[in-house]
Design a protein around this motif. Sequence first.
Motif, short mmCIF file in Angstrom:
data_model
loop_
_atom_site.label_atom_id
_atom_site.label_comp_id
_atom_site.label_asym_id
_atom_site.label_seq_id
_atom_site.Cartn_x
_atom_site.Cartn_y
_atom_site.Cartn_z
N GLY A 10 0.85 -1.19 0.00
CA GLY A 10 0.00 0.00 0.00
C GLY A 10 0.88 1.24 0.00
N THR A 11 0.37 2.33 0.53
CA THR A 11 1.12 3.59 0.54
C THR A 11 2.43 3.46 1.30
N VAL A 12 2.36 2.75 2.42
CA VAL A 12 3.55 2.62 3.25
C VAL A 12 4.60 1.76 2.56
N VAL A 36 5.15 -8.62 -1.73
CA VAL A 36 4.09 -9.58 -1.43
C VAL A 36 2.79 -8.83 -1.11
N ASP A 37 1.82 -8.96 -1.97
CA ASP A 37 0.48 -8.39 -1.74
C ASP A 37 -0.39 -8.82 -2.91
N ARG A 38 -1.71 -8.76 -2.72
CA ARG A 38 -2.58 -9.05 -3.87
C ARG A 38 -2.35 -7.98 -4.93
N GLY A 45 -3.19 1.63 -1.85
CA GLY A 45 -3.77 1.30 -0.56
C GLY A 45 -5.22 1.72 -0.52
N ARG A 46 -5.70 1.87 0.68
CA ARG A 46 -7.12 2.16 0.85
C ARG A 46 -7.43 3.64 0.59
N ALA A 47 -6.52 4.49 1.01
CA ALA A 47 -6.82 5.93 0.99
C ALA A 47 -6.81 6.52 -0.42
N TYR A 48 -6.01 5.96 -1.32
CA TYR A 48 -5.80 6.61 -2.62
C TYR A 48 -6.23 5.71 -3.77
N GLN A 49 -7.19 4.83 -3.50
CA GLN A 49 -7.64 3.91 -4.53
C GLN A 49 -8.42 4.65 -5.62
N ALA A 57 -6.99 14.84 -1.23
CA ALA A 57 -5.92 14.64 -0.25
C ALA A 57 -6.03 15.79 0.75
N ASN A 58 -5.75 15.51 1.99
CA ASN A 58 -5.86 16.57 3.00
C ASN A 58 -4.56 17.32 3.20
N GLY A 59 -3.51 16.80 2.61
CA GLY A 59 -2.23 17.49 2.74
C GLY A 59 -1.83 18.06 1.39
N THR A 129 -1.78 -12.60 -0.71
CA THR A 129 -1.74 -12.11 0.66
C THR A 129 -0.86 -13.05 1.49
N ALA A 130 0.00 -12.49 2.31
CA ALA A 130 0.83 -13.33 3.18
C ALA A 130 -0.04 -13.92 4.30
N THR A 131 0.19 -15.19 4.59
CA THR A 131 -0.60 -15.82 5.66
C THR A 131 0.22 -16.04 6.92
N GLY A 456 4.67 1.81 9.43
CA GLY A 456 3.31 2.28 9.17
C GLY A 456 2.43 2.22 10.40
N GLU A 457 1.13 2.10 10.16
CA GLU A 457 0.16 2.27 11.24
C GLU A 457 0.27 1.22 12.34
N LEU A 458 0.87 0.07 12.02
CA LEU A 458 1.07 -0.94 13.07
C LEU A 458 2.02 -0.45 14.15
N VAL A 466 1.28 8.32 13.05
CA VAL A 466 1.69 7.40 11.98
C VAL A 466 0.64 7.35 10.87
N SER A 467 -0.08 8.44 10.66
CA SER A 467 -1.12 8.38 9.64
C SER A 467 -0.89 9.39 8.54
N ALA A 468 0.33 9.77 8.30
CA ALA A 468 0.58 10.73 7.23
C ALA A 468 1.79 10.28 6.44
N VAL A 469 1.76 10.56 5.15
CA VAL A 469 2.84 10.13 4.26
C VAL A 469 4.19 10.63 4.80
N ALA A 470 4.22 11.87 5.30
CA ALA A 470 5.49 12.43 5.79
C ALA A 470 6.04 11.62 6.97
C1 LIG Z 1 -9.69 8.53 4.30
C2 LIG Z 1 -8.22 8.79 4.49
C3 LIG Z 1 -7.63 9.95 4.02
C4 LIG Z 1 -6.27 10.19 4.18
N1 LIG Z 1 -5.73 11.34 3.70
C5 LIG Z 1 -4.40 11.56 3.86
C6 LIG Z 1 -3.77 12.72 3.31
O1 LIG Z 1 -4.40 13.53 2.64
N2 LIG Z 1 -2.43 12.93 3.51
C7 LIG Z 1 -1.69 12.02 4.23
O2 LIG Z 1 -0.47 12.23 4.38
N3 LIG Z 1 -2.26 10.92 4.75
C8 LIG Z 1 -3.59 10.67 4.58
N4 LIG Z 1 -4.15 9.54 5.09
C9 LIG Z 1 -3.31 8.65 5.91
C10 LIG Z 1 -2.37 7.71 5.18
O3 LIG Z 1 -1.85 8.21 3.99
C11 LIG Z 1 -2.98 6.37 4.99
O4 LIG Z 1 -3.45 5.88 6.19
C12 LIG Z 1 -1.97 5.43 4.33
O5 LIG Z 1 -2.47 5.29 3.04
C13 LIG Z 1 -1.79 4.11 5.01
O6 LIG Z 1 -1.12 3.24 4.12
P1 LIG Z 1 -0.81 1.73 4.46
O7 LIG Z 1 0.06 1.24 3.38
O8 LIG Z 1 -0.34 1.61 5.85
O9 LIG Z 1 -2.20 1.02 4.52
P2 LIG Z 1 -3.15 0.55 3.38
O10 LIG Z 1 -3.40 1.62 2.45
O11 LIG Z 1 -4.32 -0.06 4.10
O12 LIG Z 1 -2.33 -0.60 2.63
C14 LIG Z 1 -1.99 -1.80 3.25
C15 LIG Z 1 -1.62 -2.81 2.19
O13 LIG Z 1 -1.24 -4.00 2.85
C16 LIG Z 1 -1.83 -5.07 2.19
N5 LIG Z 1 -1.96 -6.20 3.11
C17 LIG Z 1 -2.75 -6.30 4.20
N6 LIG Z 1 -2.60 -7.51 4.75
C18 LIG Z 1 -1.67 -8.16 4.01
C19 LIG Z 1 -1.08 -9.45 4.09
N7 LIG Z 1 -1.44 -10.31 5.04
N8 LIG Z 1 -0.18 -9.80 3.14
C20 LIG Z 1 0.20 -8.95 2.17
N9 LIG Z 1 -0.32 -7.71 2.05
C21 LIG Z 1 -1.26 -7.33 2.97
C22 LIG Z 1 -3.17 -4.56 1.68
O14 LIG Z 1 -3.65 -5.36 0.60
C23 LIG Z 1 -2.77 -3.15 1.25
O15 LIG Z 1 -2.32 -3.11 -0.08
C24 LIG Z 1 -5.49 9.25 4.89
C25 LIG Z 1 -6.09 8.08 5.36
C26 LIG Z 1 -7.44 7.82 5.16
C27 LIG Z 1 -8.05 6.53 5.66
#
Ligand SMILES: Cc1cc2nc3c(=O)[nH]c(=O)nc-3n(C[C@H](O)[C@H](O)[C@H](O)COP(=O)(O)OP(=O)(O)OC[C@H]3O[C@@H](n4cnc5c(N)ncnc54)[C@H](O)[C@@H]3O)c2cc1C
Length: 499
Positions: A10-12, A36-38, A45-49, A57-59, A129-131, A456-458, A466-470
């Motif tokens: 995802g983004t991280v 490793v990911d689907r 990721g979820r936020a920028y699909q 984007a909020n930033g 997806t990793a299990t 990332g968020e974990l 831990v919720s911003a790209v920066a």
């Molecule tokens: C609505 C919203 C708006 C946001 N707006 C901004 C913004 O404007 N600016 C900013 O800086 N931040 C913003 N954020 C925060 C931040 O950018 C996101 O939270 C960030 O996208 C998190 O990325 P991630 O990769 O951790 O998670 P995700 O985007 O959830 O990606 C996780 C990835 O891990 C994969 N995965 C999960 N389980 C497994 C597994 N078992 N095996 C392999 N792969 C797996 C998933 O398929 C997915 O691809 C926003 C967040 C949200 C929710």
Amino acid sequence: MTGIGVIGCGTVGATLVAALAARHEQFAEPGELVLVDRPEGRWRGRAYQRDTEAVLANGPMIGMSLYLGDPEHGVRWAEAKGLAVHPDEQGVHRFLSRPVYGDYLEDGVEEALDTLRAAGWRIRSVEETATAVERDGDGVVIRYAGGSVRVDHAVLCVGGRADDDAYGLRGTPGYIDDPYPLREALADVPEDAEIAVIGSGMIATDVLMALRAFGHQGRVTLASRSGLLPSVRRKAARVLPSVLTAERLAALPRPVRLADIAALAREEVETAGGDFAAIAADIMDPAPAEERLRRQLDEGLSDDIGTQLLQRAVIEIGQDLWLALEEGDKEQVLRSLHSRLWSFASPIPRSTAAKLVELCDEKRLRVRAGIETVERDGDGFLVRYEDGEHDRADLVVNAVTSVYRPEPPSAGGLLGLARTSGVLADHPHGGIRVDERSGRALDTAGQSDDRLFVLGELTRGAYYFVSAVAAFTRRADEIAATLAALPAPAARDAVPAAG
Ligand SMILES: Cc1cc2nc3c(=O)[nH]c(=O)nc-3n(C[C@H](O)[C@H](O)[C@H](O)COP(=O)(O)OP(=O)(O)OC[C@H]3O[C@@H](n4cnc5c(N)ncnc54)[C@H](O)[C@@H]3O)c2cc1C
């Protein structure tokens, strides 16, 4: 050849690939990167699909570069595409829509992978997806339905946000458990439906912007515990904190208390001629949501830069403040200050705020605090509040962003197994325990090594912000720097093990 597994693309995961590309010359030899990911929606990721462009984007783009050392990278990408990302003549920030920012993530990762390939790296993709993730001598085995792969180092980037089903409504007709992608989740909402949204943060404002774009005409109630909307982003200003700095923080006696941070924040704002008391009151004792929204929109273009200085400081040293904070004060933040801090630190664009005001003017938006329960009632739902009042709704949308949110279901099995085997341990403040200086995972005995990292968020218990790209790019760069500094392993390719 060193094998590095990225679990979660995802983004991280994107920030990690970019960080490895930026530091590839520091590796003793080219490595193999195992992704490793689907395959769907990789890097977005979820936020920028791919979804409605009604959500922004909020930033500003200048704060959302994939590269820590190249803050203009995203701006250059946008300029090359002819996209407006600089503030307008009034100083109002311009924002990309989130799907377009997702395009940047995709292009940025492709560029990073090209850099690595050109330097001799091998890129391998496991589209599953990793299990499970297991320690195996001096390596890590990543398992998935179709087999497994052994790498020298793995970085867990699986995201950490899953929306809580706080009222046990999952599966109930009329209850929209996950509002993303918005254009699918909200496609069948009748034009005149009375809607209750559980939550009043970022996801709730996304739902409002999407419903508005899709032509919904009915009334929406945002029902949450805090009743707080995100704050409104103020005028663009080049601000550089001079008090809330790493140097001043380092000079404070440990552990740092919330009162110490408040004192620095006051000095920061007052040195710049701002009114700290007004800012503090807005955070700690906020006016009702609609009143606060209107006032912030009115004041947002003033030349007072106190708010921007503090918001900048959160980005610059927010994680360091958290690391230094006394444990009891951390508990207090999580228990009672989280929504207020988050509302302040993650502002929404002025254009989004203006649309919220329009909805209020049209009597189509209410924000209510003190939600107590949501239950099915006849054809619809009943939302009850602490003050004894209630609302009826035809549909309920889940937009909860609780600090105590559960882990994403896709990662649940993997994390559960890793905990059971002692490879990973829970952080007392949420998420997974890591060595805070390096992002190395700590096992249940509190030991870490160079095999397994978490990004990332974990890591929210460790770093909180831990919720911003920066925030991700900084930690991704640290992990890349650690990996680059390690000696190359004995010649061993990342070969698939038996399935
Ligand atoms: C609505 C919203 C708006 C946001 N707006 C901004 C913004 O404007 N600016 C900013 O800086 N931040 C913003 N954020 C925060 C931040 O950018 C996101 O939270 C960030 O996208 C998190 O990325 P991630 O990769 O951790 O998670 P995700 O985007 O959830 O990606 C996780 C990835 O891990 C994969 N995965 C999960 N389980 C497994 C597994 N078992 N095996 C392999 N792969 C797996 C998933 O398929 C997915 O691809 C926003 C967040 C949200 C929710």
